[in-house]
Design an enzyme around this catalytic site. Sequence first.
Site, PDB file in Angstrom:
ATOM      1  N   GLY A 113      -4.834  -0.878  -2.085  1.00  0.00           N
ATOM      2  CA  GLY A 113      -4.144   0.253  -1.445  1.00  0.00           C
ATOM      3  C   GLY A 113      -4.768   0.638  -0.115  1.00  0.00           C
ATOM      4  O   GLY A 113      -4.328   1.576   0.527  1.00  0.00           O
ATOM      5  N   GLU A 172      -9.259   1.288  -4.201  1.00  0.00           N
ATOM      6  CA  GLU A 172     -10.346   0.671  -3.405  1.00  0.00           C
ATOM      7  C   GLU A 172     -10.755   1.587  -2.255  1.00  0.00           C
ATOM      8  O   GLU A 172     -11.924   1.663  -1.899  1.00  0.00           O
ATOM      9  CB  GLU A 172      -9.941  -0.712  -2.891  1.00  0.00           C
ATOM     10  CG  GLU A 172      -8.730  -0.692  -1.981  1.00  0.00           C
ATOM     11  CD  GLU A 172      -8.359  -2.057  -1.412  1.00  0.00           C
ATOM     12  OE1 GLU A 172      -9.057  -3.040  -1.688  1.00  0.00           O
ATOM     13  OE2 GLU A 172      -7.354  -2.114  -0.682  1.00  0.00           O
ATOM     14  N   ASP A 206       0.798  -1.229   0.000  1.00  0.00           N
ATOM     15  CA  ASP A 206       0.000   0.000   0.000  1.00  0.00           C
ATOM     16  C   ASP A 206       0.834   1.284   0.000  1.00  0.00           C
ATOM     17  O   ASP A 206       0.325   2.345  -0.352  1.00  0.00           O
ATOM     18  CB  ASP A 206      -0.945   0.023   1.215  1.00  0.00           C
ATOM     19  CG  ASP A 206      -1.896  -1.161   1.224  1.00  0.00           C
ATOM     20  OD1 ASP A 206      -2.165  -1.708   0.145  1.00  0.00           O
ATOM     21  OD2 ASP A 206      -2.358  -1.554   2.310  1.00  0.00           O
TER      22      ASP A 206
HETATM   23  O1  F6P Z   1      -2.626  -4.124   2.963  1.00  0.00           O
HETATM   24  C1  F6P Z   1      -2.460  -4.868   1.791  1.00  0.00           C
HETATM   25  C2  F6P Z   1      -3.780  -5.199   1.144  1.00  0.00           C
HETATM   26  O2  F6P Z   1      -3.541  -5.939  -0.022  1.00  0.00           O
HETATM   27  C3  F6P Z   1      -4.700  -4.000   0.868  1.00  0.00           C
HETATM   28  O3  F6P Z   1      -4.312  -3.295  -0.293  1.00  0.00           O
HETATM   29  C4  F6P Z   1      -6.044  -4.684   0.780  1.00  0.00           C
HETATM   30  O4  F6P Z   1      -7.064  -3.789   1.125  1.00  0.00           O
HETATM   31  C5  F6P Z   1      -5.932  -5.767   1.815  1.00  0.00           C
HETATM   32  O5  F6P Z   1      -4.553  -6.006   2.025  1.00  0.00           O
HETATM   33  C6  F6P Z   1      -6.607  -7.059   1.446  1.00  0.00           C
HETATM   34  O6  F6P Z   1      -6.462  -7.913   2.521  1.00  0.00           O
HETATM   35  P1  F6P Z   1      -6.797  -9.474   2.476  1.00  0.00           P
HETATM   36  O7  F6P Z   1      -5.790 -10.136   1.588  1.00  0.00           O
HETATM   37  O8  F6P Z   1      -6.681  -9.906   3.894  1.00  0.00           O
HETATM   38  O9  F6P Z   1      -8.171  -9.585   1.902  1.00  0.00           O
END
Ligand code: F6P
Length: 423
Positions: A251, A307, A208
């Site tokens: 992000g 997002e 991010d």
């Molecule tokens: O923090 C990294 C990230 O990929 C973010 O960009 C995203 O919102 C989140 O993690 C998604 O998390 P998970 O893989 O737990 O769904």
Amino acid sequence: RTRLACLTSGGDSAGMNAAVRAVVKMAIARGCEAYVVREGWEGLVRGNQDATAHVETPATSPPLAGAPTAIDPETSKKKRGGFVATYGEGELLKEGEGEQTLRGRYIIRVGWDDVRGFAAIGGTLIGTARCAAFREIEGRRKAALNLVRHGIDALVVCGGDGSLTGADKLRAEWPEHMQALLENGDITQDQYDTYKHLNIVGLVGSIDNDMAGTDMTIGATTALHRICDAVDSISSTASSHSRAFVVEVMGRHCGWLALMAAIATGADYMFIPERPPTAEDWQTSMCNVLSRHRDEGKRKTIVIVAEGAHDCNLNPITPNDIKDVLTNRLGLDTRVTTLGHTQRGGNPVAYDRILATLQGAEAVEAVLSSNPSTPSPVIGIRENKITRRPLMEAVAQTQEVAKAIEAKDFTRALSLRDPEFED
Ligand code: F6P
């Protein structure tokens, strides 16, 4: 001699393996015993089944996936730079029985060759988890006990702001944990005296790029490359069919990936959380720009949406809302593509390997030069120089950024992330 453990936590990011490799090799080169903790904070809370049982551990644990194949112990027994690193020293890749040996064991002694080949591999080979138990004080106390049981006096944590917030909490509560463990009879007076101070160092691993005070986090550049590749591919179809695409990128609350991807791919329009459009005029201002581009002869339209630009309450404009406007007001044949986890995985680009290696080495130096009166540091990079700053300060500042974004004070948010920011 220092027993130094390394763990990766939170969402995986490309370059985490390179960071683990650098920490392990630098630790051994500096005469420390090196350990890895599998499955992030979860592994530290669970500890090892074969340790003296005060900590509940599950009967089985997920195997270590994707580790490179084991190597011949004899050929690996070489003198390197004045120290001897043997295969036998490490446990991560015991030939033929790696996964079996690791079942129910999370805190693993590692040698030089255990991390061979790590730099080029995506994700994290030692595993990660989003750990609910570590969010509670009881979980952090179990983690503290496991560190003391293994005689580990230094910890390098590679993760995003959530994981480093956890690291900061553990550090702040350490005296309290030690006192409670002593009073409970979980540790001896000798252990209490030896492990009074927790030596902890943070490395920022996250796609991010949302940590305040550092220019780049480990994995962000690779994710940006993945996004650019995807948008380039989508552009072929967009141009061929004269279509519009709304591409959603990750992000969390930070728009860095979306902004940089928009610049790098020459996108037509973007939405980021730090500059949410006003509910009244976003449709008109977007349509004006896009129709001008079409009037100038462009056959494709690409809109990139972070997002965080629609997930947060600030601005509930979804990619489908944008699609509807493009279809209904501009008459464009429009598709929505959510890139999802394809952005996070895959082999790290050279920059992330190098950043992780330099920062991993610096983390070990920071461990060795710390004393109880120096605050725990987080390793960053500013203007191309590897930096150290107090972990506590970086975590507090990152939380302030989130609050400023929530309060729609974007100038403050951006200047907290980067003190030289000018609106
Ligand atoms: O923090 C990294 C990230 O990929 C973010 O960009 C995203 O919102 C989140 O993690 C998604 O998390 P998970 O893989 O737990 O769904």
